[in-house]
Structures are given as structure tokens and as C-alpha cells.
Motif scaffolding. Structure first.
Motif, short mmCIF file in Angstrom:
data_model
loop_
_atom_site.label_atom_id
_atom_site.label_comp_id
_atom_site.label_asym_id
_atom_site.label_seq_id
_atom_site.Cartn_x
_atom_site.Cartn_y
_atom_site.Cartn_z
N THR A 9 2.43 -37.30 24.92
CA THR A 9 1.01 -37.10 25.22
C THR A 9 0.81 -36.69 26.68
N ALA A 10 1.47 -37.40 27.60
CA ALA A 10 1.32 -37.09 29.03
C ALA A 10 1.85 -35.69 29.34
N THR A 11 2.96 -35.33 28.70
CA THR A 11 3.53 -33.99 28.90
C THR A 11 2.55 -32.91 28.47
N THR A 12 1.98 -33.07 27.30
CA THR A 12 1.03 -32.07 26.78
C THR A 12 -0.21 -31.98 27.66
N ALA A 13 -0.73 -33.14 28.07
CA ALA A 13 -1.93 -33.16 28.91
C ALA A 13 -1.68 -32.49 30.26
N MET A 14 -0.46 -32.57 30.76
CA MET A 14 -0.14 -31.96 32.05
C MET A 14 0.11 -30.46 31.92
N MET A 15 0.73 -30.02 30.83
CA MET A 15 1.12 -28.62 30.67
C MET A 15 -0.03 -27.72 30.25
N LEU A 16 -0.99 -28.21 29.49
CA LEU A 16 -2.06 -27.35 28.97
C LEU A 16 -2.92 -26.72 30.08
N PRO A 17 -3.32 -27.47 31.12
CA PRO A 17 -4.08 -26.81 32.19
C PRO A 17 -3.29 -25.71 32.90
N ILE A 18 -1.98 -25.93 33.06
CA ILE A 18 -1.14 -24.89 33.67
C ILE A 18 -1.13 -23.65 32.77
N LEU A 26 -0.81 -22.11 23.53
CA LEU A 26 -1.37 -23.45 23.39
C LEU A 26 -0.64 -24.26 22.32
N ILE A 27 -0.21 -23.60 21.27
CA ILE A 27 0.39 -24.34 20.15
C ILE A 27 1.85 -24.70 20.42
N CYS A 28 2.50 -23.94 21.30
CA CYS A 28 3.92 -24.20 21.54
C CYS A 28 4.14 -25.47 22.37
N ILE A 29 3.15 -25.86 23.16
CA ILE A 29 3.33 -27.00 24.07
C ILE A 29 3.41 -28.33 23.32
N PRO A 30 2.44 -28.69 22.45
CA PRO A 30 2.59 -29.95 21.72
C PRO A 30 3.80 -29.96 20.79
N PHE A 44 -5.60 -29.15 20.10
CA PHE A 44 -6.70 -28.75 19.23
C PHE A 44 -8.05 -28.97 19.92
N ALA A 45 -8.13 -30.01 20.74
CA ALA A 45 -9.39 -30.34 21.43
C ALA A 45 -9.75 -29.29 22.47
N SER A 46 -8.82 -28.41 22.83
CA SER A 46 -9.14 -27.35 23.79
C SER A 46 -10.18 -26.39 23.22
N GLY A 47 -10.34 -26.39 21.90
CA GLY A 47 -11.34 -25.55 21.25
C GLY A 47 -10.88 -24.14 20.95
N HIS A 48 -9.63 -23.82 21.29
CA HIS A 48 -9.13 -22.45 21.09
C HIS A 48 -8.29 -22.32 19.82
#
Length: 587
Positions: free
Chosen positions: A144-153, A224-228, A522-526
Motif C-alpha cells: 500500500t505504501a509503495t503504491t501511494a508513493m509511486m502514483l504521484p510520481i 497507473l495499472i502497472c504500479i499496484p 482505481f481511486a485516482s479516477g483514471h
């Protein structure tokens, strides 16, 4: 209309209804099954329902054995309560504390940006870079922490490459008007102003703009989908990477005390190559599906994307520069992190003699190693010590700041997961002591006709499907005892069935609710649900194939899976039903 309102109200109180109705609906089990087995099955199914529906918080459900096992005469409390803090929990805790220290000083962000600088900004390579970084970080941090950190990047890079997302969506709807002209909204990056003149933009037809926007939107979704997905895959590579791996170790120690084949080192040797193989085929699939595998994107060509790619590269460079030069705290954390991994890996890797031979046999475990390292973090200084400070009367007196504080640990460590682990070990102990596992195994005897290699595929597929709708931790807690007993009944090495089940329960890719990383993306809305189902279905198939390949190649020799081991004794004194055929791993 009244019925609609009634069902809406019913849906709003569904968790309370499950909470109240489940114990009543399961009551017949207490009367139709043998006394102790029936009581234990009642508790197991009740916990399974509560876990799957989240009628109670997962951690609260995990504590039910403390209430129900003693009061129902299944297991005394002095045997139940110690299960909630076994040495496996200490190993997990040490991994979480190390992850807190890494996040405290931003080392994970430095690692991520450095990898992205290396792979470059071509979409295919960026997707690979995102996946490599996410999988590596999730081996040590939570998924979870990894995904939350990588998505903004990822979002910052995507905006540099393709512009604003809303603009892309508008351009996807562009159509030629009757007079042959159209209103096309183009996003012009600052670095593109000198290359994209008005004449250049006018050369693009509306159809070309629409196709280009659709293509870019597909690549955006692929990012976006590759990160989680990569985070879920990476968590399987280490014992501390995800809770199910530790549940496997804990239940092995409970059911088969003489089995010492699985530890941090041996698991890493098996699971890391599996992670690499699955990560590579996943990258091929995601890049193919979302347009990343394209020669114009993999080969450095001078086209109209050159300026945008230069801007994306500049964004990564700028973010990396903002981190500043690496400081003493980051160097210290890096050192202890590497030492943490090396000591765990070399304690007893099985294929060579580990350093544990210098101590009494069985005294030093992975938990001891982990706790020693993290204890140092609480007193090691975060700033470089200086002798001049002691002798300089003008030097300011600054408070001593260690690498990690207990307050930070309290805030960052998910204590509910530790209780969840304990609930799994308590449930397993109850299944063993009550004879429930043996009773279930006796009813699984017809499965002895299925070749073991086929059974591995079926078990992995079933667990991967079930975990799409339930927590992976809860899934493996529920099914691992049954799988262990099934292996004994059909005279197959229990690890041959238990390892694929453990890995498979981390392969939940199809739904946003399957895992917290999926939910965050998914919560990113994209992303839409159909995007995850379309991608995740093939991901599940690829995962099952990769696990089967690993178990029947290097796993076969590593854990001697072609033989039935002496340590795989029955779970209790119940006489086993004669099996119909000996182990035949090759099917």
C-alpha cells in the motif's frame, strides 16, 4: 417503490445483519458433526464470513478465537493467546519498523527517482522502470505504501509527456465538422513552444489528433495499472514482503515442527526468480495492451514527442535534485537496510552453511536477526557525530535525534495486521488440536486421483480467484490448514501444495476491491473496472503459469518436492486413510 426503499435500507444495514444472522445460520454444525470438530468448524466459518463481508474489522474478527475457543471447549486460553505473538510476528514487526525508518528519511523516494533516471522516459521503458521500482520497494515496504508513493510520481511524469488528462479526454471526442474544420484543444508544454508552431499543429487532422489522444490515454492507464500490480508481485519475493508468506511459516511450525526448510534466505532464493519472471511477462502484457510496446517509443526517434519526453526527463531530474545530496541519515539507513537483508539471507540459506552455526542450534531465528538490527535504529544518530562539537564552547546544543523514534513507529506500523497474523495462527492451532483439519482431509480423499502437478494449478487458480473478493491474509488463513491436510492424505510433500497457495493469494489483479493497492490506483479516477478486469484476468493466468513453472523446476530441487518427507507426519493421532497412489510430481 416501497420495495426499492426497503432493499436500500436492508443494504445499508447488511453488515449488522451478517453479524447477527451468521451465528444462527451456522448453529446446525454443532449438532450434525462430531462434537469438537463441529465446534471448531463453526468458529472457522463464522470468522471466514466476518472476514469476507467485513462485518467486523478484520483485526477484531482475528481476536474471536480468544473468546470462542476456550468458552466452547476447543482450546484453553493458555494455548490460544501465545499464538498472537509468535516469533513470526516479531519478524514481520521488524520488517515494518525497518520500512518506517526508510520512509522517515525519504530513502524510498530517492531509490524510485534514481531508477526512473536510469531507464529513461520512453513509455515502454518507463512502465518497466515503474514496475521494477514498485516491486523492489514492496519487497521491504508495504504494498500500500509503495503504491501511494509511486502514483504521484507517475502522474507528474505523465502530465509532462501528454499534458492535462482532461485535455486528452476532450481530444478523444474530436470529430470533423461539416465544413472540414474542428476545434482541437492542444496542450503545449513550455519546452515545446519553439518546436510546435501553429503551422505544425494545423498539419494534424482531427482524426490524427483523436487517435493520438486515444493512444496517449491508453498509455496513461498502463502507467497507473502497472504500479499496484508490480507492488503485489514484489511482495511475494521476501518473507516480510506480505503477510501470507509469514502465515505459511507460522503454520508450518505449528503443523510440522520438524520442517525447517522455509526461512528468509531459502524463500528469497525460490521466490525472487519467480518474481523476476512474472514481472517480465507482466511488463510485456501491460505494455502490449496499453500501447507501450511500440518501436517509435522504444527507439530514440526525433518525432513530435521529443520535446515532451525531454520535459518528462526534466521533471524527474528536478524532483531528484530537490532531494539534495544524500545525507548521513540516508547513508546510515541504507547501511542498516543492506545489513538487515544480508543477515536474514545468510543466516541459514540451506544451499550453503549460514552464520547461525556459530550459535546453539535452533536458538537464533530470523526474528532474532531482525529485532537486533531495528533496535540499533532507535539509538543510532541521524547526524554525523563530531569530536569538535565537544571541544567547541560556541557550538550550539542541539537535541539528540536518533534514526527512528518510537512515536514514529506507533504511527506507521499497521498493528491490526499483526493481530490478523495472530488470529490466523490461533485458528490453525484450533484446527490442529480439535482434529478438524484431519476430518476435512478425510473428506477430500477423492482428490487423490488428481495428478499433483494438475492439483497445483487448480489450487493456485482457486486461491487467486477467491482472494479477488477477500483479504489475501484472511484467504490463506482459511485455506492453508485444509491444503496441508489434503497433501498428507494424498501423500504429496505439503510444501508442493502450500507454497503455490501462499503465492497465489497475492495475485489479486481483477477488481479494485481485491487489494488496497488496486483501490488506490482505481481511486485516482483514471481507471475503470473493465480496465482492471481485462488486464487482471490475463495477469492471473500468467501468474498461475509462472507459479506452476517455478514449483516444477527450481522449486522441485530446492525443497525436495519429489519425495514425501519424514517431517510431514499426520496433524494428529487419527489414523490416515490409505492413499491410492504414491507421489508423482511430474503427473
Amino acid at each position: 417503490m416501497d420495495f426499492v426503499k426497503f432493499f436500500k435500507k436492508l443494504w445499508s444495514v447488511r453488515k449488522q445483519l451478517v453479524l447477527l444472522m451468521a451465528p444462527l445460520l451456522l448453529l446446525p454444525l454443532l449438532f450434525v458433526l462430531p462434537a469438537k470438530e463441529g465446534k471448531c468448524l463453526y468458529v472457522v466459518l463464522l470468522m471466514a464470513l466476518y472476514w469476507c463481508t467485513e462485518a467486523l474489522p478484520l483485526a477484531v474478527t482475528a481476536m474471536l478465537p480468544v473468546c470462542l475457543f476456550p468458552t466452547m471447549g476447543i482450546l484453553p486460553s493458555k494455548k490460544v493467546c501465545p499464538q498472537y505473538f509468535l516469533e513470526t510476528n516479531f519478524l514481520f514487526l521488524s520488517g515494518l519498523v525497518m520500512a518506517s525508518a526508510i520512509e522517515e528519511w525519504g530513502l524510498h523516494r530517492r531509490i524510485a527517482l534514481k531508477v526512473l533516471k536510469i531507464v529513461g522516459v520512453k513509455p515502454a521503458w518507463l512502465i518497466l522502470g515503474m514496475m521494477i521500482t514498485s516491486s523492489f520497494l514492496s519487497m521491504w515496504l508495504s504494498n500500500t505504501a509503495t503504491t501511494a508513493m509511486m502514483l504521484p510520481i507517475a502522474n507528474a511524469i505523465l502530465e509532462s509527456l501528454f499534458g492535462d488528462l482532461e485535455t486528452l479526454k476532450e481530444n478523444c471526442k474530436v470529430k470533423e465538422d461539416p465544413e472540414g474544420q474542428s476545434q482541437v484543444k492542444l496542450h503545449v508544454l513550455p519546452s515545446e513552444k519553439h518546436t510546435l508552431t501553429r503551422e505544425d499543429r494545423d498539419q494534424k487532422s482531427p482524426e490524427e489528433v483523436r487517435k493520438e489522444a486515444e493512444y496517449q490515454l491508453k498509455v496513461w492507464k498502463g502507467f497507473l495499472i502497472c504500479i499496484p500490480y508490480a507492488a503485489s508481485i514484489g511482495g511475494t519475493a521476501t518473507l516480510t514482503g506480505t503477510a501470507p508468506n509469514l502465515i505459511l511459516v507460522g503454520q508450518l511450525k505449528s503443523y510440522f515442527p520438524e520442517c525447517d526448510l522455509i526461512n528468509f534466505g531459502s524463500w528469497f532464493v525460490f521466490a525472487f526468480p519467480l518474481m523476476i519472471v512474472f514481472l517480465f511477462v507482466s511488463w510485456i502484457w501491460i505494455s502490449f495492451l496499453y500501447g507501450g510496446l511500440n518501436t517509435r517509443l522504444c527507439i530514440n526517434k526525433q518525432d513530435d514527442r521529443a520535446a515532451a519526453e525531454a520535459k518528462a526527463r526534466a521533471v524527474i531530474d528536478e524532483d531528484y535534485k530537490k532531494l539534495g545530496p544524500i545525507n548521513f541519515a540516508e547513508v546510515s539507513i541504507s547501511f542498516f537496510f543492506i545489513l538487515f537483508a544480508i543477515l536474514l539471507f545468510t543466516r541459514d540459506p540451506k544451499f550453503v552453511t549460514g552464520w547461525s552455526v556459530f550459535f546453539n542450534k535452533g536458538y537464533v531465528s530470523d526474528a532474532v536477526t531482525g529485532v537486533i538490527i531495528i533496535s540499533i535504529l532507535f539509538f543510532f544518530p541521524s547526524q554525523c557525530p563530531s569530536l569538535q562539537w565537544w571541544f567547541n564552547p560556541r557550538a550550539t546544543t542541539t537535541p539528540y535525534v536518533p534514526l527512528l523514534s518510537w512515536k514514529r513507529v506507533q504511527e506507521c506500523v499497521p498493528w491490526n495486521i499483526i493481530l490478523l497474523l495472530g488470529g490466523g495462527f490461533a485458528m490453525a492451532k484450533g484446527c490442529e488440536e480439535s482434529g478438524l483439519a484431519a476430518w476435512i482431509g478425510g473428506h477430500l480423499q477423492p482428490l487423490a486421483q488428481v495428478p499433483p502437478a494438475v492439483a497445483v494449478i487448480l489450487i493456485t487458480a482457486f486461491i487467486a480467484c477467491f482472494t479477488e473478493f477477500a483479504s489475501n491474509t484472511a484467504t490463506i488463513i482459511i485455506f492453508l490448514p485444509v491444503i496441508a491436510e489434503l497433501a498428507i492424505r494424498v501423500k504429496v510433500n505439503p510444501l508442493y501444495f502450500m507454497i503455490p497457495a501462499t503465492v497465489g493469494c497475492s495475485y489479486a489483479f481483477m477488481l479494485p476491491v481485491s487489494t488496497p493497492p488496486n483501490s488506490i490506483a482505481f481511486a485516482s479516477g483514471h481507471l475503470m473496472v473493465k480496465d482492471m478486469v481485462k488486464t487482471g484476468f490475463m495477469m492471473n493466468i500468467l501468474g498461475i503459469v509462472c507459479v506452476s513453472l517455478a514449483m516444477n523446476t527450481w522449486g522441485l530441487n530446492m525443497f525436495s518436492l519429489h519425495t514425501y518427507p519424514d517431517w510431514a507426519r499426520p496433524l494428529n493421532t487419527t489414523e490416515l486413510i490409505p492413499t491410492l497412489h504414491p507421489l508423482n510430481v511430474t503427473g
